[in-house]
Design a protein around this motif. Structure first.
Motif, PDB file in Angstrom:
ATOM      1  N   ILE A 187      -3.615  11.423 -10.997  1.00 49.78           N
ATOM      2  CA  ILE A 187      -5.015  11.137 -10.682  1.00 49.78           C
ATOM      3  C   ILE A 187      -5.099   9.957  -9.723  1.00 49.78           C
ATOM      4  CG2 ILE A 187      -7.201  10.306 -11.670  1.00 49.78           C
ATOM      5  CD1 ILE A 187      -6.415  12.098 -14.167  1.00 49.78           C
ATOM      6  N   GLU A 188      -4.240   8.973  -9.905  1.00 50.30           N
ATOM      7  CA  GLU A 188      -4.197   7.819  -8.992  1.00 50.30           C
ATOM      8  C   GLU A 188      -3.952   8.282  -7.562  1.00 50.30           C
ATOM      9  OE1 GLU A 188      -4.387   3.794  -7.838  1.00 50.30           O
ATOM     10  OE2 GLU A 188      -4.950   4.743  -9.726  1.00 50.30           O
ATOM     11  N   ILE A 189      -3.021   9.189  -7.386  1.00 50.94           N
ATOM     12  CA  ILE A 189      -2.724   9.716  -6.052  1.00 50.94           C
ATOM     13  C   ILE A 189      -3.937  10.464  -5.507  1.00 50.94           C
ATOM     14  CG2 ILE A 189      -1.327  11.387  -4.767  1.00 50.94           C
ATOM     15  CD1 ILE A 189       1.000  10.636  -6.740  1.00 50.94           C
ATOM     16  N   ARG A 245      -7.149  10.335  -6.315  1.00 53.06           N
ATOM     17  CA  ARG A 245      -8.400   9.586  -6.139  1.00 53.06           C
ATOM     18  C   ARG A 245      -8.366   8.664  -4.928  1.00 53.06           C
ATOM     19  NH1 ARG A 245      -9.469   4.594  -7.933  1.00 53.06           N
ATOM     20  NH2 ARG A 245      -7.647   3.326  -8.380  1.00 53.06           N
ATOM     21  N   ARG A 246      -7.186   8.461  -4.350  1.00 50.63           N
ATOM     22  CA  ARG A 246      -7.031   7.584  -3.178  1.00 50.63           C
ATOM     23  C   ARG A 246      -6.672   8.444  -1.960  1.00 50.63           C
ATOM     24  NH1 ARG A 246      -2.849   3.251  -5.335  1.00 50.63           N
ATOM     25  NH2 ARG A 246      -2.732   2.829  -3.100  1.00 50.63           N
ATOM     26  N   PRO A 247      -7.619   8.701  -1.072  1.00 54.80           N
ATOM     27  CA  PRO A 247      -7.386   9.616   0.056  1.00 54.80           C
ATOM     28  C   PRO A 247      -6.145   9.299   0.892  1.00 54.80           C
ATOM     29  CG  PRO A 247      -9.709   9.116  -0.110  1.00 54.80           C
ATOM     30  CD  PRO A 247      -9.001   8.211  -1.090  1.00 54.80           C
ATOM     31  N   GLY A 248      -5.893   8.051   1.176  1.00 54.67           N
ATOM     32  CA  GLY A 248      -4.717   7.696   1.974  1.00 54.67           C
ATOM     33  C   GLY A 248      -3.418   8.027   1.262  1.00 54.67           C
ATOM     34  N   LEU A 249      -3.357   7.700  -0.012  1.00 55.00           N
ATOM     35  CA  LEU A 249      -2.158   7.989  -0.803  1.00 55.00           C
ATOM     36  C   LEU A 249      -1.986   9.493  -0.967  1.00 55.00           C
ATOM     37  CD1 LEU A 249       0.058   6.318  -2.193  1.00 55.00           C
ATOM     38  CD2 LEU A 249      -1.270   6.464  -4.301  1.00 55.00           C
ATOM     39  N   SER A 250      -3.082  10.189  -1.168  1.00 57.20           N
ATOM     40  CA  SER A 250      -3.044  11.641  -1.297  1.00 57.20           C
ATOM     41  C   SER A 250      -2.541  12.295  -0.011  1.00 57.20           C
ATOM     42  CB  SER A 250      -4.439  12.162  -1.648  1.00 57.20           C
ATOM     43  OG  SER A 250      -4.427  13.550  -1.799  1.00 57.20           O
ATOM     44  N   ALA A 251      -2.987  11.799   1.129  1.00 60.84           N
ATOM     45  CA  ALA A 251      -2.541  12.348   2.415  1.00 60.84           C
ATOM     46  C   ALA A 251      -1.042  12.122   2.604  1.00 60.84           C
ATOM     47  CB  ALA A 251      -3.325  11.707   3.561  1.00 60.84           C
ATOM     48  N   ARG A 252      -0.562  10.938   2.238  1.00 60.17           N
ATOM     49  CA  ARG A 252       0.882  10.665   2.334  1.00 60.17           C
ATOM     50  C   ARG A 252       1.662  11.618   1.431  1.00 60.17           C
ATOM     51  NH1 ARG A 252       1.763   4.742   0.621  1.00 60.17           N
ATOM     52  NH2 ARG A 252       3.921   5.415   0.729  1.00 60.17           N
ATOM     53  N   PHE A 253       1.171  11.837   0.220  1.00 57.97           N
ATOM     54  CA  PHE A 253       1.826  12.717  -0.745  1.00 57.97           C
ATOM     55  C   PHE A 253       1.910  14.141  -0.208  1.00 57.97           C
ATOM     56  CE2 PHE A 253       1.676  15.554  -4.457  1.00 57.97           C
ATOM     57  CZ  PHE A 253       2.760  15.091  -5.182  1.00 57.97           C
ATOM     58  N   GLU A 254       0.779  14.641   0.270  1.00 48.54           N
ATOM     59  CA  GLU A 254       0.736  16.014   0.780  1.00 48.54           C
ATOM     60  C   GLU A 254       1.618  16.190   2.010  1.00 48.54           C
ATOM     61  OE1 GLU A 254      -3.382  17.077   1.273  1.00 48.54           O
ATOM     62  OE2 GLU A 254      -3.798  16.651  -0.839  1.00 48.54           O
ATOM     63  N   ARG A 255       1.599  15.207   2.904  1.00 51.60           N
ATOM     64  CA  ARG A 255       2.429  15.274   4.105  1.00 51.60           C
ATOM     65  C   ARG A 255       3.916  15.289   3.727  1.00 51.60           C
ATOM     66  NH1 ARG A 255      -0.569  12.161   6.772  1.00 51.60           N
ATOM     67  NH2 ARG A 255       0.317  10.195   6.087  1.00 51.60           N
ATOM     68  N   ALA A 256       4.304  14.426   2.804  1.00 59.94           N
ATOM     69  CA  ALA A 256       5.706  14.373   2.371  1.00 59.94           C
ATOM     70  C   ALA A 256       6.112  15.669   1.687  1.00 59.94           C
ATOM     71  CB  ALA A 256       5.930  13.179   1.440  1.00 59.94           C
ATOM     72  N   GLN A 257       5.253  16.185   0.830  1.00 56.36           N
ATOM     73  CA  GLN A 257       5.563  17.447   0.148  1.00 56.36           C
ATOM     74  C   GLN A 257       5.753  18.591   1.134  1.00 56.36           C
ATOM     75  OE1 GLN A 257       2.609  18.274  -2.952  1.00 56.36           O
ATOM     76  NE2 GLN A 257       4.318  18.384  -4.364  1.00 56.36           N
ATOM     77  N   SER A 258       4.928  18.617   2.158  1.00 59.25           N
ATOM     78  CA  SER A 258       5.005  19.708   3.130  1.00 59.25           C
ATOM     79  C   SER A 258       6.284  19.652   3.965  1.00 59.25           C
ATOM     80  CB  SER A 258       3.780  19.706   4.045  1.00 59.25           C
ATOM     81  OG  SER A 258       3.843  18.633   4.963  1.00 59.25           O
ATOM     82  N   MET A 259       6.902  18.489   4.035  1.00 61.53           N
ATOM     83  CA  MET A 259       8.117  18.332   4.842  1.00 61.53           C
ATOM     84  C   MET A 259       9.402  18.399   4.022  1.00 61.53           C
ATOM     85  SD  MET A 259       6.861  15.308   7.431  1.00 61.53           S
ATOM     86  CE  MET A 259       8.519  15.089   8.042  1.00 61.53           C
ATOM     87  N   LEU A 260       9.293  18.547   2.716  1.00 65.43           N
ATOM     88  CA  LEU A 260      10.475  18.519   1.847  1.00 65.43           C
ATOM     89  C   LEU A 260      11.509  19.582   2.202  1.00 65.43           C
ATOM     90  CD1 LEU A 260       9.232  17.742  -1.756  1.00 65.43           C
ATOM     91  CD2 LEU A 260      10.709  16.341  -0.301  1.00 65.43           C
ATOM     92  N   ASP A 310       6.064   6.017  -6.785  1.00 64.77           N
ATOM     93  CA  ASP A 310       6.289   4.652  -7.287  1.00 64.77           C
ATOM     94  C   ASP A 310       5.028   3.792  -7.140  1.00 64.77           C
ATOM     95  OD1 ASP A 310       8.905   5.208  -8.000  1.00 64.77           O
ATOM     96  OD2 ASP A 310       9.793   4.206  -6.259  1.00 64.77           O
ATOM     97  N   GLU A 311       4.381   3.886  -5.982  1.00 67.57           N
ATOM     98  CA  GLU A 311       3.170   3.104  -5.755  1.00 67.57           C
ATOM     99  C   GLU A 311       2.082   3.480  -6.754  1.00 67.57           C
ATOM    100  OE1 GLU A 311      -0.231   2.504  -2.313  1.00 67.57           O
ATOM    101  OE2 GLU A 311       1.813   2.977  -1.666  1.00 67.57           O
ATOM    102  N   ALA A 312       1.915   4.764  -6.991  1.00 67.98           N
ATOM    103  CA  ALA A 312       0.894   5.219  -7.938  1.00 67.98           C
ATOM    104  C   ALA A 312       1.233   4.774  -9.363  1.00 67.98           C
ATOM    105  CB  ALA A 312       0.753   6.734  -7.868  1.00 67.98           C
ATOM    106  N   MET A 313       2.497   4.867  -9.737  1.00 67.60           N
ATOM    107  CA  MET A 313       2.892   4.474 -11.091  1.00 67.60           C
ATOM    108  C   MET A 313       2.702   2.979 -11.299  1.00 67.60           C
ATOM    109  SD  MET A 313       3.739   5.650 -13.998  1.00 67.60           S
ATOM    110  CE  MET A 313       4.461   7.254 -13.825  1.00 67.60           C
ATOM    111  N   LYS A 314       3.048   2.183 -10.304  1.00 69.70           N
ATOM    112  CA  LYS A 314       2.829   0.735 -10.413  1.00 69.70           C
ATOM    113  C   LYS A 314       1.349   0.421 -10.572  1.00 69.70           C
ATOM    114  CE  LYS A 314       6.939  -0.681  -7.905  1.00 69.70           C
ATOM    115  NZ  LYS A 314       7.467  -1.134  -6.608  1.00 69.70           N
ATOM    116  N   ALA A 315       0.510   1.145  -9.855  1.00 63.50           N
ATOM    117  CA  ALA A 315      -0.932   0.908  -9.932  1.00 63.50           C
ATOM    118  C   ALA A 315      -1.477   1.211 -11.329  1.00 63.50           C
ATOM    119  CB  ALA A 315      -1.653   1.754  -8.889  1.00 63.50           C
TER     120      ALA A 315
END
Length: 119
Positions: A72-74, A76-91, A111-116
């Motif tokens: 949910i942390e990922i 709810r934060r558009p920037g973090l979500s975009a990074r996640f989706e971009r990374a997943q698409s390139m795996l 890691d960033e989301a878990m720390k938050a």
């Protein structure tokens, strides 16, 4: 117009406030940011509670709460979500270097989301 959202900090750009780490609060938050995942959340909750009973431990429930708080942390934060989706698409990129870079970025986002959520 150039898209600069991925380079801007997330602070102040949250879809919702960070929910409390309770099943009800997490479910309510998910219903807002990713309602299509509610069935998945319920299924994993049922599994966690069944394991908790079987193992006579709250550990599976605590893991379930942290996993969904992180997801949910990922979301709810558009920037973090975009990074996640971009990374997943390139795996699974054919270029092993890009795939490795995507894996590192995915780990950094998680890691960033878990720390938050751990405060």
């Amino acid at each position: 117009m150039e898209d600069t959202t991925s380079t801007l900090p997330d602070r102040g750009r949250e879809l919702i406030a960070r929910p409390e780490q309770t099943p009800d609060a997490l479910r309510a938050a998910l219903a807002v940011v990713a309602p299509g995942r509610l069935a998945e959340m319920q299924a994993t909750k049922d599994e966690a509670f069944a394991k908790a009973v079987e193992w006579q431990s709250v550990s599976p429930v605590q893991s379930w709460v942290l996993r969904w708080a992180r997801d949910i942390e990922i979301t709810r934060r558009p920037g973090l979500s975009a990074r996640f989706e971009r990374a997943q698409s390139m795996l699974e990129d054919e270029d092993p270097g890009l795939a490795e870079q995507a894996l590192r970025e995915l780990a950094a986002v998680l890691d960033e989301a878990m720390k938050a959520v751990r405060g």
